[in-house]
Scaffold this active site. Structure first.
Site, mmCIF file in Angstrom:
data_model
loop_
_atom_site.group_PDB
_atom_site.id
_atom_site.type_symbol
_atom_site.label_atom_id
_atom_site.label_comp_id
_atom_site.label_asym_id
_atom_site.label_seq_id
_atom_site.Cartn_x
_atom_site.Cartn_y
_atom_site.Cartn_z
ATOM 1 N N GLU A 1 -42.978 -4.485 52.938
ATOM 2 C CA GLU A 1 -42.716 -3.921 51.606
ATOM 3 C C GLU A 1 -43.502 -4.678 50.548
ATOM 4 O OE1 GLU A 1 -41.613 -0.752 51.229
ATOM 5 O OE2 GLU A 1 -39.837 -1.369 52.338
ATOM 6 N N HIS A 2 -44.129 -3.928 49.664
ATOM 7 C CA HIS A 2 -44.970 -4.482 48.589
ATOM 8 C C HIS A 2 -46.137 -5.285 49.170
ATOM 9 C CE1 HIS A 2 -42.622 -3.177 45.093
ATOM 10 N NE2 HIS A 2 -41.589 -3.298 45.884
ATOM 11 N N SER B 1 -41.084 25.878 41.141
ATOM 12 C CA SER B 1 -40.402 24.786 41.833
ATOM 13 C C SER B 1 -38.942 25.178 42.038
ATOM 14 C CB SER B 1 -40.493 23.500 41.009
ATOM 15 O OG SER B 1 -39.430 22.635 41.352
ATOM 16 N N SER C 1 -40.342 8.425 49.136
ATOM 17 C CA SER C 1 -41.699 8.862 48.907
ATOM 18 C C SER C 1 -41.844 10.365 48.604
ATOM 19 C CB SER C 1 -42.501 8.469 50.146
ATOM 20 O OG SER C 1 -43.814 8.479 49.888
ATOM 21 N N SER C 2 -40.980 10.863 47.746
ATOM 22 C CA SER C 2 -41.058 12.284 47.404
ATOM 23 C C SER C 2 -42.335 12.601 46.619
ATOM 24 C CB SER C 2 -39.819 12.725 46.623
ATOM 25 O OG SER C 2 -39.573 11.859 45.545
ATOM 26 N N ASP D 1 -47.717 5.291 51.232
ATOM 27 C CA ASP D 1 -46.946 6.541 51.259
ATOM 28 C C ASP D 1 -47.834 7.741 51.563
ATOM 29 O OD1 ASP D 1 -45.085 4.761 50.431
ATOM 30 O OD2 ASP D 1 -44.962 5.491 48.370
ATOM 31 N N TYR E 1 -42.658 -1.979 38.777
ATOM 32 C CA TYR E 1 -43.551 -1.964 39.942
ATOM 33 C C TYR E 1 -44.940 -2.459 39.529
ATOM 34 C CZ TYR E 1 -46.120 -0.139 43.965
ATOM 35 O OH TYR E 1 -46.917 -0.019 45.064
#
Ligand code: GLA
Length: 391
Positions: free
Chosen positions: A36-37, A70, A133-134, A179, A228
């Site tokens: 992660e990261h 959408s 991760s949408s 992602d 982030y």
């Protein structure tokens, strides 16, 4: 591939636009198992693509306008390919960013405007902003659909890099490549170990008799983009202080020798230790050793909490409660952090009971409703032509 979801998307398109779609693109969300990261530090990651995905049904139109409906937002929006410009932040910006990244050259300018456009319907069964991760799934699904519509060549790694460019430069989120790469390139049935320095990938087998359980804390990351981006800047500052081009090449000795500011030192320690954990995790998976893998997940969570400081009370509580269950080998937060999801490695035979018990215990401890479900692995982005659609 989820056939019922595909048929539903096709039927919704037909109902909305009065005709069946010509083709449908699907791109999966992901759960990161460890690493992660580390992606934006040119390090190692190990994500797995989910069966939950973004789906886009499309039909060509003879003018260069792309119209989207959408289902999630219940909104119709569109833009002209002749003049793509940024407006206030909305879901449509992802579509504009994807089209811009695919059609523009190095200079960011579009020299060749397609003559035709599209009508599209976007549908998803992925939880939004939950750390699954949408956004990348949406961008990759758009990339897959636009590649078909604009008659470009689909090359998974290249498409992932372009969608990272869209996210970085159009949306303003300085995310890494993980992602997008897992969404374009995943293999069903295993996780992928990705070296973010050279984009090489190798499948990592899931330990037999275990299930990957997603623990959605029911909270969404607040102000995550700015925090982030700050973490990313701190990593760059730490690398610079160590006279390295990225933290990929840092070692514990270098960090000890250089007098880094305490915050930068902690960030660097996380990245170096997390990269080592990913490689150890790969070994544990090859050896079919879930105990060792689970232990690495717990260490990863501690490092993200204490050294990288991207966890949250909900995530810490979820991970603690999950790890206390004897069917659980280990758990950790997954994705950017600051809320969203954690992930647990659990004995398959006890998985159902684990999910039920954990939901009760978590909701007793926290004032939020959570969703706990088993992750099903899926392959990367796909395109289905009309004649393969059961309409
Ligand atoms: C987000 C970003 C990724 C990665 C993770 C943290 O999901 O989009 O690039 O940095 O956070 O591992």
């Amino acid at each position: 591939m989820n056939e019922s979801m595909m048929n539903q998307v096709a039927a919704k398109f037909h109902a909305k636009f009065g005709k069946p779609p010509e083709f449908i693109a699907r791109a999966p969300g992901r759960v990161n198992l460890i690493g992660e990261h580390t992606d934006y530090n040119n390090g190692f990651v190990m994500p797995m693509a989910l069966s939950n995905a973004v789906w886009i049904a499309c039909r060509r139109v003879s003018y260069p306008i792309i119209t989207f409906y959408s289902t999630y937002f219940d909104e119709t929006k569109g833009f002209s390919l002749k003049n793509i410009f940024k407006e206030t932040h909305s879901w449509l910006e992802y579509a504009k960013g994807a089209a811009w990244a695919l059609l523009s050259g190095e200079d960011g300018k579009i020299s060749h405007v397609p003559k035709s456009g599209l009508e599209c319907l976007i549908d998803t069964d992925l939880p939004m902003s939950a750390g699954l991760s949408s956004s990348a799934a949406l961008e990759v699904a758009l990339a897959r659909a636009f590649t078909e519509a604009f008659q470009l060549v689909w090359e998974p790694t290249h498409a992932a890099r372009l969608m990272q460019k869209a996210e970085n430069e159009w949306i303003g989120m300085r995310c890494g490549i993980m992602d997008m790469l897992i969404s374009t390139s995943a293999q069903k049935g295993s996780a992928l170990l990705i070296d973010c320095q050279d984009f090489s990938m190798r499948p990592a087998p899931l330990p037999s008799g275990t299930s990957i359980i997603i623990l959605d804390t029911g909270t969404r990351r607040a102000l995550s983009e700015s925090r982030y981006n700050t973490r990313r800047e701190e990593c760059e500052a730490a690398a610079k202080a160590l006279q390295l081009s990225s933290l990929r090449d840092a070692t514990f000795e270098m960090i000890e020798q250089k007098k880094l500011k305490s915050e930068l030192k902690k960030r660097a320690i996380h990245v170096v230790s997390e990269n080592l954990r990913v490689l150890k995790a790969e070994e544990a998976m090859k050896q079919n050793d879930p105990k060792c893998l689970g232990k690495l997940w717990i260490e990863s969570h501690q490092s993200l909490k204490n050294d990288f400081e991207v966890s949250a009370e909900v995530l810490d509580t979820m991970v603690k409660l999950a790890s206390e269950d004897e069917a659980c080998y280990g758990a950790r937060m997954t994705g950017a952090g600051f809320g969203g999801c954690a992930v647990a490695l659990v004995q398959s035979e006890a998985a159902e009971t684990f999910c039920k018990k954990l939901k009760v215990r978590y909701e007793r401890a926290m004032p939020v409703t959570c969703t706990i479900f088993e992750a099903k692995s899926e392959c990367g982005a796909e395109l289905f032509q009309h004649n393969t659609l059961a309409l």
